[in-house]
Design an enzyme around this catalytic site. Sequence first.
Site, PDB file in Angstrom:
ATOM      1  N   HIS A  39       0.490  -0.927   0.246  1.00  0.00           N
ATOM      2  CA  HIS A  39       0.250  -0.050   0.121  1.00  0.00           C
ATOM      3  C   HIS A  39       0.853   0.989   0.069  1.00  0.00           C
ATOM      4  O   HIS A  39       0.622   2.044  -0.454  1.00  0.00           O
ATOM      5  CB  HIS A  39      -0.429  -0.145   1.031  1.00  0.00           C
ATOM      6  CG  HIS A  39      -0.226   0.021   2.588  1.00  0.00           C
ATOM      7  ND1 HIS A  39       0.387  -0.471   3.312  1.00  0.00           N
ATOM      8  CD2 HIS A  39      -0.351   1.725   3.201  1.00  0.00           C
ATOM      9  CE1 HIS A  39       0.397  -0.253   4.371  1.00  0.00           C
ATOM     10  NE2 HIS A  39       0.833   1.123   4.248  1.00  0.00           N
TER      11      HIS A  39
HETATM   12  C1  UD1 Z   1      -1.621   5.928   5.082  1.00  0.00           C
HETATM   13  C2  UD1 Z   1      -0.309   6.509   6.121  1.00  0.00           C
HETATM   14  C3  UD1 Z   1       0.604   5.596   5.709  1.00  0.00           C
HETATM   15  C4  UD1 Z   1      -0.254   4.228   6.280  1.00  0.00           C
HETATM   16  C5  UD1 Z   1      -1.505   3.697   6.554  1.00  0.00           C
HETATM   17  C6  UD1 Z   1      -2.135   2.758   6.620  1.00  0.00           C
HETATM   18  C7  UD1 Z   1       0.371   9.487   5.497  1.00  0.00           C
HETATM   19  C8  UD1 Z   1       0.961   9.732   4.957  1.00  0.00           C
HETATM   20  N1  UD1 Z   1       0.434   7.726   5.438  1.00  0.00           N
HETATM   21  O1  UD1 Z   1      -1.579   5.734   3.717  1.00  0.00           O
HETATM   22  O2  UD1 Z   1       1.826   5.356   7.685  1.00  0.00           O
HETATM   23  O3  UD1 Z   1       0.379   2.726   6.484  1.00  0.00           O
HETATM   24  O4  UD1 Z   1      -1.941   5.173   5.902  1.00  0.00           O
HETATM   25  O5  UD1 Z   1      -3.208   2.274   5.834  1.00  0.00           O
HETATM   26  O6  UD1 Z   1      -0.222   8.740   6.595  1.00  0.00           O
HETATM   27  N2  UD1 Z   1      -8.674   5.735   0.863  1.00  0.00           N
HETATM   28  C9  UD1 Z   1      -9.889   5.419   0.800  1.00  0.00           C
HETATM   29  N3  UD1 Z   1     -11.007   5.189   2.042  1.00  0.00           N
HETATM   30  C10 UD1 Z   1     -10.222   5.677   3.367  1.00  0.00           C
HETATM   31  C11 UD1 Z   1      -9.017   5.553   3.763  1.00  0.00           C
HETATM   32  C12 UD1 Z   1      -8.140   5.997   1.972  1.00  0.00           C
HETATM   33  O7  UD1 Z   1     -10.968   4.826  -0.272  1.00  0.00           O
HETATM   34  O8  UD1 Z   1     -10.816   5.218   4.467  1.00  0.00           O
HETATM   35  C13 UD1 Z   1      -8.188   5.900  -0.087  1.00  0.00           C
HETATM   36  C14 UD1 Z   1      -8.442   7.410  -0.731  1.00  0.00           C
HETATM   37  O9  UD1 Z   1      -8.476   7.535  -1.950  1.00  0.00           O
HETATM   38  C15 UD1 Z   1      -6.330   8.523  -0.066  1.00  0.00           C
HETATM   39  C16 UD1 Z   1      -6.106   7.436   0.363  1.00  0.00           C
HETATM   40  O10 UD1 Z   1      -6.944   5.940   0.006  1.00  0.00           O
HETATM   41  O11 UD1 Z   1      -6.186   9.316  -1.015  1.00  0.00           O
HETATM   42  C17 UD1 Z   1      -4.851   7.297   0.248  1.00  0.00           C
HETATM   43  O12 UD1 Z   1      -5.262   7.804   2.074  1.00  0.00           O
HETATM   44  P1  UD1 Z   1      -3.795   8.469   2.831  1.00  0.00           P
HETATM   45  O13 UD1 Z   1      -4.978   8.104   4.340  1.00  0.00           O
HETATM   46  O14 UD1 Z   1      -3.818   9.437   1.963  1.00  0.00           O
HETATM   47  O15 UD1 Z   1      -3.292   7.295   3.365  1.00  0.00           O
HETATM   48  P2  UD1 Z   1      -3.049   5.445   3.101  1.00  0.00           P
HETATM   49  O16 UD1 Z   1      -2.373   5.254   1.853  1.00  0.00           O
HETATM   50  O17 UD1 Z   1      -3.888   4.656   3.496  1.00  0.00           O
END
Ligand code: UD1
Length: 354
Positions: free
Chosen positions: A202
């Site tokens: 991820h």
């Molecule tokens: C975040 C953390 C990472 C951690 C991970 C655990 C940061 C910089 N990174 O990364 O360290 O390992 O969480 O999962 O904070 N999205 C959804 N639904 C959700 C959440 C996210 O669809 O409930 C999608 C969205 O398109 C979003 C993307 O996932 O833009 C990334 O989510 P984000 O919270 O920005 O970072 P993670 O990759 O989850």
Amino acid sequence: MKTVLSVVGARPQFVKAAPLSRRLRQDFREVLVHTGQHYDHGMSTAFFTELLIPEPDVNLGVGSAPHGEQTARMTEGLIGVIRETDPDLVLTYGDTNSTLAASLAALTTGVRLAHVEAGLRSFNRKMPEEVNRIAADHLSDLCLCPTATAVSNLEREGLADRARLTGDVMLDACLDAVERAGDEAVRRHGLTPGEYCFATVHRAENTDRTTRFLAILDGLGSIPLPIAFPVHPRTRAVLDKLEVELPENVTALPPTSYLETLSLAAHARKVITDSGGLQKEAYFLKVPCVTLREETEWTETVDAGWNVLVGADAKRIREAAFYWDPPEKAPDLSAYGGGQACDRIAAEIAKLLG
Ligand code: UD1
């Protein structure tokens, strides 16, 4: 009673907060704030329900956005909640954007800050997580370190006076849950213990760089074992955009709950991952781990011979997943506090708040 305002927002923070929140509530009043960084049922509510985490007092509901915007929205919301609830301490976990926002909000309001999982370094500043954790440590009054390596990292940065070796709350969480996790998920997915791999990908550095991402899929496809592969929403979006099919031996699953993750990891031949938390969980569960990165914060797992770093190299992924065996010496859980981290953290906070 002193008030601790704990900030969580992303999946790994829910896992860490589960045992610590329970412990803190014995000695402190806790205000639990969810930033809303993760919001899908499977990424958020499922963890609260399964791990019996108290309902957050506030959910800021910020959702997804580019990092700077997301952090700014969370910081603004948190400043408001801190002003309303007037806590004695802000507690922040790990290295996500929610961690950084909580640190900035504590700084702005002049409330003391404690950082759980302090002192970790990958020494790769291209990762947003590395920048988030460095900022959190330097803004904290109390750096609660999971390992001796983390303490040394802080000493090198001149932060020895605020560093405390407490052990890792993720070990407390894992020991708490592993029996409950059992092997139900393994059977439900039609897998045979010891005869499959459990893989997750991820990290932006792997999903958002097409050559790396495709090489990882090639590597997974070349392993002659079934692979259970829970897909993070970020990874799902990349698969859809690139219109690539997963290799035949790889079965996509929706994001797995904590207990399901522990169950699938505990019975796997190998864990293959770019997650920080899962590298350690594999170690705690005595399952060898193949890490899809060039470096790791959890160097003890590599030094002990239970974790190998293979980057995004298809051939190395296959070799490590199928041919490499871990040493006979069992993992050393005492290096992670032996399951006492929550008690030690509660004691350090009590000392700080007097
Ligand atoms: C975040 C953390 C990472 C951690 C991970 C655990 C940061 C910089 N990174 O990364 O360290 O390992 O969480 O999962 O904070 N999205 C959804 N639904 C959700 C959440 C996210 O669809 O409930 C999608 C969205 O398109 C979003 C993307 O996932 O833009 C990334 O989510 P984000 O919270 O920005 O970072 P993670 O990759 O989850």
